[in-house]
Design an enzyme around this catalytic site. Structure first.
Site, PDB file in Angstrom:
ATOM      1  CE  LYS A  77      -2.109   1.763 -20.005  1.00  0.00           C
ATOM      2  NZ  LYS A  77      -1.409   0.477 -19.734  1.00  0.00           N
ATOM      3  CG  HIS A  95      -0.701  -1.272 -14.617  1.00  0.00           C
ATOM      4  ND1 HIS A  95      -0.646  -2.585 -15.028  1.00  0.00           N
ATOM      5  CD2 HIS A  95      -1.234  -0.562 -15.650  1.00  0.00           C
ATOM      6  CE1 HIS A  95      -1.096  -2.672 -16.272  1.00  0.00           C
ATOM      7  NE2 HIS A  95      -1.469  -1.464 -16.665  1.00  0.00           N
TER       8      HIS A  95
END
Length: 354
Positions: A77, A95
């Site tokens: 992450k 992302h």
């Protein structure tokens, strides 16, 4: 194999308990000649002692910042906000390519330091199929949480557990009148996970995939108690549900589990909320759309089953990590997408940094 040095970093998010490389696969990498450093992490589901037994080197959390620039930094992450300039090649879910919030700032950090983002979402084969993914377990957990919430049995805050314990909760929650559940994207990995969890809960869902979403039947969608969205969208798509649609009239739909969780992306097919939900408060109740609507939008769902999800993902990723020193085609695709994203944001990148 050329000299290959990898650091598996500590995850800064407290709820992130998975590992991209589990101890058994770490041992395989070490036997193959990889110099593998593993940072200490208080919440990781896999003890540091197991990595040491596998032949890894231990380092303090955040030590990757001082690693040689030629090292690869592997995680899952988000990165911490510092340093402002990223000199390494980072392998994780960044992302940053779909217009997400803060994406340009992240890409700017890589451009400033001469590093590169090798985004795991874009580690694909020639046909665009992802080579390492958590999709199955994301779908499984997302559907499980939705069922438990609907049946009034979802404990807060959420805590990681093993699959047998989650399955016991699902079976114990069974009622004589099962919820009417719709899984969108039902034939993909994520959808399969959702369907398997629902089967444990005694629910046979309505299953929609490409054919059904090409011309969406909104009335039929709203005639379900729960919507589980597992669709991976790679380009802007007409939304499945909008605020106006929810306000138009009576509906049965009372809960959405958005497993895809593209909340800040231009590809979001559920533009009815603007922020994720968290482990301590997993369901957000929206009351401005007519009848109340619960939304579950947790962007690290597989971390609730960290061991099962970690073992499965690591097994898929490890063979590709072995090709990082002399990047195979999947990593070259990752690098190309990174450079294209930087160019789209007016950023220059090091053309020789692979």
């Amino acid at each position: 194999m050329a000299d290959l040095r990898i650091t598996m970093r500590h995850e800064v998010r407290e709820s992130e308990r998975r590992a991209p490389i589990v101890p058994a696969d770490a041992a395989l990498l070490v036997r193959s000649g990889v110099a593998l450093t593993v940072e200490h992490s208080p919440q990781r589901a896999f003890p540091i002692a197991d990595y040491l037994d596998a032949g890894c080197i231990a380092a303090e959390a955040g030590g990757w910042r001082d690693a040689p620039a030629t090292d690869f930094i592997v995680g899952l992450k988000e990165l911490p906000h510092e340093p402002a300039e990223l000199v390494h090649r980072h392998v994780y879910f960044g992302h940053a390519y779909k217009g997400q919030r803060d994406a340009a700032a992240l890409l700017g950090r890589f451009a400033a330091g001469g590093g590169a983002l090798l985004d795991l979402e874009y580690l694909t084969d020639a046909d665009g199929r992802r080579l390492a993914a958590f999709g199955y377990w994301a779908g499984y957990v997302g559907a499980a949480l939705a069922v438990l919430q609907h049946r009034g049995r979802l404990a807060r805050p959420l805590r990681p557990l093993a699959k047998p314990a989650l399955d016991r909760e699902l079976r114990a929650s069974a009622t004589r009148t099962p919820a009417k559940v719709l899984v969108v994207g039902a034939l993909g990995r994520c959808g399969r996970g959702a369907r398997d969890a629902l089967a444990i809960a005694g629910i046979e869902p309505t299953c929609w995939d490409v054919a059904e979403t090409a011309s969406l039947d909104h009335a039929a969608l709203l005639d379900h108690d729960i919507l589980v969205n597992t669709v991976l969208v790679t380009a802007p798509t007409p939304p499945f549900v909008t605020t106006d649609l929810l306000r138009q009239g009576p509906r049965r739909l009372s809960l959405i589990a958005d497993v895809t969780c593209d909340v800040t992306s231009r590809n979001n097919v559920l533009p009815i909320y603007d922020r994720i939900t968290e482990w301590h408060d997993p369901v957000r109740l929206s009351t401005d759309v007519g009848a109340p609507l619960g939304i579950i939008a947790i962007d690290n769902l597989p971390s609730l089953l960290p061991e099962e999800a970690g073992v499965a993902f690591s097994a898929e990723l490890t063979p590709h990590l072995l090709t990082l020193a002399e990047p195979g085609l999947p990593w070259q695709r990752c690098l190309r997408v990174f450079r294209e994203a930087c160019e789209a944001n007016g950023l220059e990148t090091e053309s020789t940094h692979v």
